[in-house]
Scaffold this motif. Structure first.
Motif, PDB file in Angstrom:
ATOM      1  N   GLY A  63       0.751  -1.252   0.000  1.00  0.00           N
ATOM      2  CA  GLY A  63       0.000   0.000   0.000  1.00  0.00           C
ATOM      3  C   GLY A  63       0.779   1.298   0.000  1.00  0.00           C
ATOM      4  O   GLY A  63       0.194   2.351   0.234  1.00  0.00           O
ATOM      5  N   LYS A  66      -0.330   5.395  -4.421  1.00  0.00           N
ATOM      6  CA  LYS A  66      -1.542   6.208  -4.423  1.00  0.00           C
ATOM      7  C   LYS A  66      -2.769   5.300  -4.524  1.00  0.00           C
ATOM      8  O   LYS A  66      -2.702   4.232  -5.125  1.00  0.00           O
ATOM      9  CB  LYS A  66      -1.519   7.192  -5.596  1.00  0.00           C
ATOM     10  CG  LYS A  66      -2.654   8.215  -5.577  1.00  0.00           C
ATOM     11  CD  LYS A  66      -2.553   9.147  -6.772  1.00  0.00           C
ATOM     12  CE  LYS A  66      -3.643  10.228  -6.705  1.00  0.00           C
ATOM     13  NZ  LYS A  66      -5.015   9.671  -6.741  1.00  0.00           N
ATOM     14  N   TRP A  67      -3.872   5.734  -3.941  1.00  0.00           N
ATOM     15  CA  TRP A  67      -5.080   4.929  -3.959  1.00  0.00           C
ATOM     16  C   TRP A  67      -5.594   4.726  -5.377  1.00  0.00           C
ATOM     17  O   TRP A  67      -5.368   5.537  -6.273  1.00  0.00           O
ATOM     18  CB  TRP A  67      -6.169   5.562  -3.097  1.00  0.00           C
ATOM     19  CG  TRP A  67      -6.517   6.971  -3.483  1.00  0.00           C
ATOM     20  CD1 TRP A  67      -7.371   7.373  -4.455  1.00  0.00           C
ATOM     21  CD2 TRP A  67      -5.991   8.170  -2.885  1.00  0.00           C
ATOM     22  NE1 TRP A  67      -7.425   8.745  -4.511  1.00  0.00           N
ATOM     23  CE2 TRP A  67      -6.584   9.252  -3.552  1.00  0.00           C
ATOM     24  CE3 TRP A  67      -5.090   8.411  -1.853  1.00  0.00           C
ATOM     25  CZ2 TRP A  67      -6.293  10.576  -3.228  1.00  0.00           C
ATOM     26  CZ3 TRP A  67      -4.801   9.731  -1.526  1.00  0.00           C
ATOM     27  CH2 TRP A  67      -5.404  10.788  -2.205  1.00  0.00           C
ATOM     28  N   LYS A  68      -6.286   3.604  -5.558  1.00  0.00           N
ATOM     29  CA  LYS A  68      -6.880   3.276  -6.845  1.00  0.00           C
ATOM     30  C   LYS A  68      -8.296   3.840  -6.893  1.00  0.00           C
ATOM     31  O   LYS A  68      -9.008   3.831  -5.915  1.00  0.00           O
ATOM     32  CB  LYS A  68      -6.899   1.756  -7.030  1.00  0.00           C
ATOM     33  CG  LYS A  68      -5.508   1.131  -7.020  1.00  0.00           C
ATOM     34  CD  LYS A  68      -5.563  -0.369  -7.089  1.00  0.00           C
ATOM     35  CE  LYS A  68      -4.156  -0.957  -7.008  1.00  0.00           C
ATOM     36  NZ  LYS A  68      -4.172  -2.445  -7.039  1.00  0.00           N
ATOM     37  N   TYR A  74     -14.283   7.270  -2.012  1.00  0.00           N
ATOM     38  CA  TYR A  74     -14.053   7.072  -0.573  1.00  0.00           C
ATOM     39  C   TYR A  74     -14.492   8.285   0.228  1.00  0.00           C
ATOM     40  O   TYR A  74     -14.033   8.513   1.337  1.00  0.00           O
ATOM     41  CB  TYR A  74     -12.566   6.775  -0.335  1.00  0.00           C
ATOM     42  CG  TYR A  74     -11.995   5.827  -1.369  1.00  0.00           C
ATOM     43  CD1 TYR A  74     -12.406   4.505  -1.421  1.00  0.00           C
ATOM     44  CD2 TYR A  74     -11.094   6.288  -2.328  1.00  0.00           C
ATOM     45  CE1 TYR A  74     -11.922   3.647  -2.392  1.00  0.00           C
ATOM     46  CE2 TYR A  74     -10.605   5.436  -3.314  1.00  0.00           C
ATOM     47  CZ  TYR A  74     -11.022   4.109  -3.343  1.00  0.00           C
ATOM     48  OH  TYR A  74     -10.553   3.266  -4.312  1.00  0.00           O
ATOM     49  N   VAL A 178     -10.422   1.001   4.410  1.00  0.00           N
ATOM     50  CA  VAL A 178      -9.868   1.964   3.453  1.00  0.00           C
ATOM     51  C   VAL A 178      -8.736   1.330   2.646  1.00  0.00           C
ATOM     52  O   VAL A 178      -8.655   1.492   1.424  1.00  0.00           O
ATOM     53  CB  VAL A 178      -9.382   3.236   4.179  1.00  0.00           C
ATOM     54  CG1 VAL A 178      -8.547   4.105   3.239  1.00  0.00           C
ATOM     55  CG2 VAL A 178     -10.571   4.033   4.693  1.00  0.00           C
ATOM     56  N   PHE A 179      -7.860   0.590   3.311  1.00  0.00           N
ATOM     57  CA  PHE A 179      -6.772  -0.086   2.610  1.00  0.00           C
ATOM     58  C   PHE A 179      -7.316  -1.128   1.636  1.00  0.00           C
ATOM     59  O   PHE A 179      -6.897  -1.205   0.477  1.00  0.00           O
ATOM     60  CB  PHE A 179      -5.841  -0.744   3.625  1.00  0.00           C
ATOM     61  CG  PHE A 179      -4.677  -1.487   3.010  1.00  0.00           C
ATOM     62  CD1 PHE A 179      -4.021  -0.992   1.880  1.00  0.00           C
ATOM     63  CD2 PHE A 179      -4.222  -2.670   3.566  1.00  0.00           C
ATOM     64  CE1 PHE A 179      -2.949  -1.666   1.316  1.00  0.00           C
ATOM     65  CE2 PHE A 179      -3.149  -3.363   3.015  1.00  0.00           C
ATOM     66  CZ  PHE A 179      -2.514  -2.857   1.880  1.00  0.00           C
ATOM     67  N   SER A 182      -9.175   0.824  -1.251  1.00  0.00           N
ATOM     68  CA  SER A 182      -8.405   1.791  -2.047  1.00  0.00           C
ATOM     69  C   SER A 182      -7.068   1.246  -2.532  1.00  0.00           C
ATOM     70  O   SER A 182      -6.492   1.761  -3.480  1.00  0.00           O
ATOM     71  CB  SER A 182      -8.149   3.063  -1.233  1.00  0.00           C
ATOM     72  OG  SER A 182      -7.198   2.815  -0.206  1.00  0.00           O
ATOM     73  N   SER A 184      -4.380   1.547  -0.959  1.00  0.00           N
ATOM     74  CA  SER A 184      -3.321   2.448  -0.492  1.00  0.00           C
ATOM     75  C   SER A 184      -3.362   2.589   1.018  1.00  0.00           C
ATOM     76  O   SER A 184      -4.433   2.697   1.619  1.00  0.00           O
ATOM     77  CB  SER A 184      -3.484   3.829  -1.129  1.00  0.00           C
ATOM     78  OG  SER A 184      -2.541   4.742  -0.601  1.00  0.00           O
TER      79      SER A 184
END
Length: 241
Positions: A63, A66-68, A74, A178-179, A182, A184
């Motif tokens: 992670g 950057k988030w996907k 989110y 969140v992980f 996302s 990340s």
């Protein structure tokens, strides 16, 4: 560590967690968060984790990317960012003075990174490979929360520890969801660090009206936010291994 990682990732995660607890609990109990020794040990652990991840190119898996997807998916992480400030909702006052406060703040920043990598990165990723997602999320979140019981060994009061455990479990679910959704950990690391940093500017600790409001709000928001995120597609899969 690489041989252990290749042979058994669960034990790899557990060994890191055990090392972290064994190294920090005695220092926290005897010298406190404001100790240069605490900062030094955390810096070594954080450097070791980061070096391992970088050397074997595991940033995507754990992670550090950057988030996907879109941030809007989110809710722009707003629930996390609002709750992050909870330790400042009451009176604001530094726990220490001078260099001691600086050491404590830097230690809290490092704790955010280390604990997210250990519980969301190392532990959750191997649990996700072995168990259904709901079980993996629950085990990671509850283990993270219950892990705060060790603060009793550092001299923390019983009631304070119980409240901290409930608070940490709620955050554990938020961070893990969140992980998982996302892909990340970056936002989780930042928010976790700031929650801990702001705790060093709150005279109430885990007691007092403001603290109880913060803990209650965190639990309620955790339930609502995680239910919302549960409807979103997951960014992490076993194929990411």
């Amino acid at each position: 560590m690489k041989k252990l990682y290749d042979k058994n990732e669960l034990w790899f995660a557990l060994v890191w967690i055990i090392l972290y607890c064994a190294a920090t609990i005695p220092i926290r109990g005897n010298l406190g968060d404001e100790s240069p020794a605490m900062l030094a040990v955390l810096a070594l652990i954080a450097a070791g984790i980061f070096a391992f991840v970088k050397k074997y190119r595991l940033e995507e898996k754990y992670g550090l990317v950057k988030w996907k997807g879109k941030a809007a998916d989110y809710l722009f992480f707003i629930p996390m960012l609002v709750l992050m400030t909870g330790n400042l909702w009451g009176e604001i006052a530094m726990d220490y003075s001078g260099a001691a406060q600086v050491y404590a703040v830097l230690s809290m920043i490092l704790i955010g990174f280390v604990e997210e990598m250990l519980f969301r990165g190392f532990l959750f990723r191997i649990l996700l490979k072995k168990d259904p997602a709901p079980a993996a999320i629950t085990i990671s979140a509850v283990t993270f929360g219950i892990g705060h019981i060790v603060n009793l060994l550092a001299g923390q009061a019983n009631l304070e520890t119980v409240l901290q455990v409930l608070f940490a479990i709620a955050w554990g679910f938020i961070f893990t969801f969140v992980f998982y959704k996302s892909g990340s950990l970056l936002v989780c690391i930042f928010v976790h660090s700031m929650v801990d940093v702001f705790s060093k500017f709150s005279p109430y600790g885990n007691g007092g009206t403001a603290a109880y409001i913060h803990i209650s709000a965190t639990i309620v928001v955790a339930i609502v936010y995680c239910l919302y995120l549960s409807r979103k597609p997951a960014a992490l899969t076993i194929s990411d291994e």
